[in-house]
Structure formats: structure tokens, C-alpha cells
Write a protein that holds these residues in place. Structure first.
Motif, PDB file in Angstrom:
ATOM      1  N   TRP A 253      24.659 105.730  45.034  1.00  0.00           N
ATOM      2  CA  TRP A 253      24.688 105.548  43.573  1.00  0.00           C
ATOM      3  C   TRP A 253      25.975 106.145  43.004  1.00  0.00           C
ATOM      4  CZ3 TRP A 253      24.667 108.940  39.350  1.00  0.00           C
ATOM      5  CH2 TRP A 253      24.340 108.377  38.116  1.00  0.00           C
TER       6      TRP A 253
ATOM      7  N   LYS B 279      29.269 104.475  40.934  1.00  0.00           N
ATOM      8  CA  LYS B 279      29.751 105.002  39.650  1.00  0.00           C
ATOM      9  C   LYS B 279      31.117 105.686  39.788  1.00  0.00           C
ATOM     10  CE  LYS B 279      25.663 103.989  37.953  1.00  0.00           C
ATOM     11  NZ  LYS B 279      25.459 102.839  37.068  1.00  0.00           N
TER      12      LYS B 279
ATOM     13  N   LYS C 173      24.129 116.261  33.127  1.00  0.00           N
ATOM     14  CA  LYS C 173      24.035 114.985  32.425  1.00  0.00           C
ATOM     15  C   LYS C 173      24.022 113.824  33.404  1.00  0.00           C
ATOM     16  CE  LYS C 173      26.275 112.279  28.767  1.00  0.00           C
ATOM     17  NZ  LYS C 173      27.394 112.251  27.787  1.00  0.00           N
ATOM     18  N   ARG C 174      24.901 113.866  34.412  1.00  0.00           N
ATOM     19  CA  ARG C 174      24.945 112.766  35.385  1.00  0.00           C
ATOM     20  C   ARG C 174      23.725 112.798  36.297  1.00  0.00           C
ATOM     21  NH1 ARG C 174      30.679 114.070  34.929  1.00  0.00           N
ATOM     22  NH2 ARG C 174      31.764 112.240  34.092  1.00  0.00           N
TER      23      ARG C 174
ATOM     24  N   GLY D 109      20.789 113.748  35.294  1.00  0.00           N
ATOM     25  CA  GLY D 109      19.756 113.165  34.451  1.00  0.00           C
ATOM     26  C   GLY D 109      19.867 111.662  34.357  1.00  0.00           C
ATOM     27  N   ARG D 110      21.101 111.166  34.370  1.00  0.00           N
ATOM     28  CA  ARG D 110      21.302 109.719  34.334  1.00  0.00           C
ATOM     29  C   ARG D 110      20.743 109.062  35.594  1.00  0.00           C
ATOM     30  NH1 ARG D 110      27.276 106.833  34.167  1.00  0.00           N
ATOM     31  NH2 ARG D 110      26.557 104.657  34.264  1.00  0.00           N
ATOM     32  N   TYR D 111      20.951 109.712  36.744  1.00  0.00           N
ATOM     33  CA  TYR D 111      20.405 109.180  37.999  1.00  0.00           C
ATOM     34  C   TYR D 111      18.878 109.153  37.956  1.00  0.00           C
ATOM     35  CZ  TYR D 111      19.253 108.854  42.974  1.00  0.00           C
ATOM     36  OH  TYR D 111      18.732 108.466  44.180  1.00  0.00           O
TER      37      TYR D 111
ATOM     38  N   ALA E 285      17.013 108.934  35.313  1.00  0.00           N
ATOM     39  CA  ALA E 285      16.584 107.905  34.374  1.00  0.00           C
ATOM     40  C   ALA E 285      16.733 106.506  34.950  1.00  0.00           C
ATOM     41  CB  ALA E 285      17.381 108.027  33.076  1.00  0.00           C
ATOM     42  N   GLU E 286      17.832 106.265  35.659  1.00  0.00           N
ATOM     43  CA  GLU E 286      18.108 104.921  36.161  1.00  0.00           C
ATOM     44  C   GLU E 286      17.356 104.581  37.441  1.00  0.00           C
ATOM     45  OE1 GLU E 286      22.239 104.131  36.606  1.00  0.00           O
ATOM     46  OE2 GLU E 286      22.743 104.580  34.520  1.00  0.00           O
TER      47      GLU E 286
ATOM     48  N   GLN F 279      14.216 118.478  36.184  1.00  0.00           N
ATOM     49  CA  GLN F 279      14.540 117.102  35.805  1.00  0.00           C
ATOM     50  C   GLN F 279      13.285 116.220  35.745  1.00  0.00           C
ATOM     51  OE1 GLN F 279      17.118 115.616  34.712  1.00  0.00           O
ATOM     52  NE2 GLN F 279      18.971 116.656  35.394  1.00  0.00           N
TER      53      GLN F 279
END
Length: 473
Positions: free
Chosen positions: A183, A187, A197-198, A200-202, A204-205, A252
């Protein structure tokens, strides 16, 4: 013998009778911060020793600025001017985590042989000595490590080598970390760029749509990997966080409050087999290849009459079966946790089968020899057990579950339930199945010793397999 790098006029040039500091600005920095391609500063001295001292002070500041610009903490260069009265102000900084451990012994020897005595200067000197000895591709890789610009999986094998995980867990952790690494590759993220933040993005996605058990496995793998890297200095932990927090993966997983239970609502949880399901598996015609019938049913019966885990049974060595005056005992030496090492009496109904399997074997031969040579005996057995169970219709799949509520572990639950129904003490049952004592119960969890051989054998013998149902006329 290591080669000592010559730094006598590094970043210095003589114009007239004055030494100047001259340093190129890296291209990545120039792309972000508009400015000259070179930094030129009059050092206001003709003494080479003083020029080197002033050069080193300025270089320390420019290196910090270059790094801050690359990492987004600064937008422009602040080129210092040399003042003979005060010189440039060098703020106290700790060395980047990626620098520690990145240098070879030869580079460190070169640094220790240099005139510089400042810690940062020694590291810089060693880095340059190392880089000078490298080819362009090697130099880029070295500089990436030095700046923390490495792929996510860069330290993965080192982590797995020291983690002491079971083979199945090790393979699972490797797969989960590599999933995150892929992943990040998509990116264009490197290890030094992974922040909360990143992360958390993982989550979420990729993770939020998965079952909570699956989410937990992913986050546990990443958290433990980050703890290892933080301990070894490969990643920095922000102020206020501790190394063992697993930052940026800690907390998380979003907690969900329990839902109100309505009338008729069914509690969904994995459960023991019913007696009917046990009888179906033991007594029905075996639906798979006939050659597998013996080992499949023998392993299953051991689980039903001992509460042992699947991996504990299929990896039993012959030397772990003890014969004490005609009574057999499984002396387990390894397992899932410290409590897994225990003595489990062999149920009297299993003794003939076990004695037959002991014939002609010794030492570390597998008791269930049919599984010898398999990459993972437990996985091999587990996959065949699932096919066997499903072929006979022994399954309980609910809409909100990720797998059947009955599986091989249901045999362990069945044994525990039957032992309880037979009036066996919970502490004895826990000793037999390998559960750690409850430390909150001071009497049994702290003071009392484990159950005696007689108590454990009585617990095992209290469980009886269900009889074959009578045929209807």
C-alpha cells in the motif's frame, strides 16, 4: 585497513587570502525552497584551522535545514552569515534514528581517526567516508538509509528473526506487514513518512471494512513491528509516546459500544460441538480419501478426550508419550504460551490406538506419522478437517460471522464443557487444557500448586464420547 577520508579542505575554497564556505544545495531541497544552487559564505579568516572550525559549525546548520525542508518542517533556506564575534548559533539536536547503526565498521574507524571531535561531525565524516567507497547505486541506497528513506519492509526479516513466533504466526505477520508495504509503495511512501495520519488513512482505506478480529491481527502485526524498530532506533517516537506504545498504530481500532439486546436476538459466538455433531463426525462414513480416515479420526478423538489444541496433537513426538506403570501421559514441552507445557493423561479409550502408533518409532518421530514431511502439519490437518466437517454438514455459519461457529477448536470447548458437567473443578480443567491460573483468585492462582496426576486423570476419564445413535426401524 580502512581508508581515511581527506577532509582538510572539504566545503572550503580559498579566494585571495580568505577562506570561503561553499556547499551545493541538494536538488530535492531546491525543488521545495527557491534559492541558489550553492551556498557561499565568507569565513573572514585566512587560518585553515579556524576556517575548518567555522565550516563545521555552518555545515551542521545547513544539514539541519536541508532535512527540515525535505520533511516539510521548513519552506525556505535561511543562509547564515559568519560573524567573527559570535559565529552561527547551532541549536542542540539529537541524531536522527536512521543514522544510528547505518555505518560500517570501516566508516566508523575513519571517523575516529579524523580531527573532528564533535559527535555530529564524526557521524558526517563516517558517512562521507562510507559513501566515497560506494558505487552510485550503493551510495543512493546508503543515503536513503541515512535519511530514513527506506521501504516499509526494510527491517521485517530482522524483526521476525528475533520475535520468537510460531511458524504460522510468523508467516501471518510477514504477510500483513508486506500488505501495508505494498500500500505504501502505491502511495510512494517510505518508512520515514509514516506518521499517525498516514497510518489512520491505511486503517480507513484497507482495514475498516474487515471483521474486527481481522483488523486486530493487522494492527497487532504492525504495532509489534514498529515497537521493534523503535527499540532498535530505526524509527523515532514522538515526544510523549513510549517505545512500547506501537506508535503510530496504537489506538487506531475504533471501539464500538455494545448494542442493545432485543427479544429473540441470538448471541453469536463460536461454540462447542453438540453430541450429535461429534457422533456424526466419528461414526459417519468418511467422505474424503480413505487413506486419511485413520489419522483424521485419531487426532479428532484425542482433542475430544483431552482438550488439547490441534497444533499440540499433530506435532506430538513419540518421546513425549510417557508410560508410567501402564498408564500413558502426553508430556507436552512446547505450545502457544507458557501454560501449554503440561502433562495430559491419555484417556483409557485412546490407549490401544496410541500404543499401536508407538510401535517401531522412537525419539522425535511424529506420533501421527501420516503428517510427517508436511510443511505445516497443523495447517494440513486443519484444511482437511474443514473439508471433512463441511462434507458431513457440520457447520454453523451466521450472517455476521466470518467463519463457522464450529471448527476444530470446538472439540476443545466440548471437552471443557463435558468435564464441567461431570463436576470436575475448574482449576483442574484449566490445568488439563493448559490455561493460566486466574491471578485474581489468590488461593488457587497464587498459593495452590497445579492439580495432581490423579486429579488430572480423573478429569480426563470423566469425559465420554457420545454413543452411536440407534438406527431407526
Amino acid at each position: 585497513m580502512p581508508v581515511k577520508a581527506n577532509r582538510s579542505e572539504h566545503l572550503l575554497m580559498l579566494k585571495g587570502n580568505r577562506w570561503w564556505f561553499r556547499q551545493g544545495v541538494p536538488k530535492p531541497v531546491r525543488k521545495i525552497a527557491s534559492g541558489p544552487a550553492f551556498i557561499m559564505i565568507n569565513l573572514e579568516t585566512s587560518d585553515i584551522r579556524e576556517a575548518k572550525r567555522r565550516r563545521d559549525d555552518i555545515e551542521a546548520l545547513t544539514r539541519i535545514q536541508f532535512r527540515d525542508i525535505r520533511e516539510g518542517r521548513r519552506e525556505a533556506l535561511d543562509i547564515p552569515e559568519w560573524s567573527p564575534a559570535s559565529g552561527p548559533q547551532r541549536p542542540p539536536r539529537s541524531l536522527p534514528a536512521a543514522v544510528r547503526g547505518a555505518l560500517t565498521r570501516a566508516a566508523m574507524d575513519a571517523a575516529l581517526g579524523a580531527e573532528d571531535t564533535d559527535e555530529l561531525d564524526l557521524i558526517v565524516h563516517a558517512a562521507e567516508a562510507e559513501a566515497d567507497r560506494m558505487k552510485p547505486a550503493q551510495r543512493k541506497a546508503f543515503e536513503d538509509v541515512l535519511g530514513g528513506r527506506v521501504k516499509i519492509e526494510h527491517q521485517l526479516e530482522g524483526y521476525l528473526k528475533t520475535a520468537g513466533l510460531a511458524p504460522k504466526t510468523e508467516a501471518e505477520r510477514r504477510g500483513l506487514v508486506n500488505k501495508f508495504a505494498r500500500w505504501c509503495d502505491e502511495k510512494r511512501l517510505t518508512l520515514d513518512q509514516v506518521d499517525r495520519k498516514r497510518a489512520g488513512r491505511y486503517v480507513a482505506e484497507v482495514l475498516e471494512e474487515k471483521h474486527r478480529v481481522t483488523q486486530g491481527k493487522h494492527l497487532t502485526a504492525l504495532r509489534q513491528y514498529w515497537i521493534f524498530m523503535a527499540r532498535r532506533g530505526h524509527v523515532d517516537v514522538p515526544r510523549g509516546e513510549v517505545i512500547t506504545s506501537g506508535w503510530p498504530w496504537n489506538d487506531q481500532l475504533i471501539e464500538t459500544k455494545g448494542k442493545r439486546v432485543e427479544r429473540g436476538a441470538k448471541k453469536v459466538a463460536e461454540r462447542p460441538f453438540t453430541d450429535t455433531e461429534v457422533s456424526t463426525l466419528i461414526n459417519s462414513t468418511f467422505p474424503l480419501t480413505e487413506a486419511w480416515e485413520g489419522v483424521m479420526k485419531d487426532v479428532f478423538k484425542v482433542a475430544l478426550l483431552s482438550g488439547m489444541r490441534q497444533a499440540e496433537i499433530v506435532t506430538l513426538w513419540v518421546e513425549e508419550v510417557e508410560d508410567n506403570g501402564g498408564q500413558l501421559t502426553f508430556n507436552l514441552q512446547q505450545g502457544k504460551n507458557p501454560s501449554a507445557a503440561r502433562r495430559v493423561p491419555v484417556h483409557s479409550s485412546l490407549v490401544p490406538m496410541v500404543r499401536e502408533r508407538l510401535k517401531g518409532k522412537a525419539g522425535q518421530n511424529l506420533l501421527f506419522h501420516e503428517l510427517a514431511g508436511m510443511g505445516s502439519p497443523s495447517d494440513t490437518y486443519g484444511k482437511r478437517f474443514k473439508r471433512w466437517r463441511e462434507a458431513l454438514g457440520v457447520a454453523d455459519v451466521q450472517a455476521d460471522t466470518r467463519r463457522s461457529l464450529v471448527n476444530f477448536h470446538s472439540a476443545r470447548r466440548w471437552f471443557t464443557t463435558k468435564a464441567r458437567h461431570a463436576g470436575q473443578p475448574k482449576e483442574t480443567i484449566a490445568d488439563v487444557i493448559g490455561h493460566a491460573p486466574d491471578k485474581q483468585d489468590v488461593t488457587f492462582g497464587v498459593y495452590a500448586r497445579e492439580a495432581s496426576e490423579e486429579q488430572r486423570r480423573a478429569c480426563v476419564e470423566a469425559v465420554i464420547l457420545p454413543e452411536r445413535p440407534a438406527k431407526k426401524l
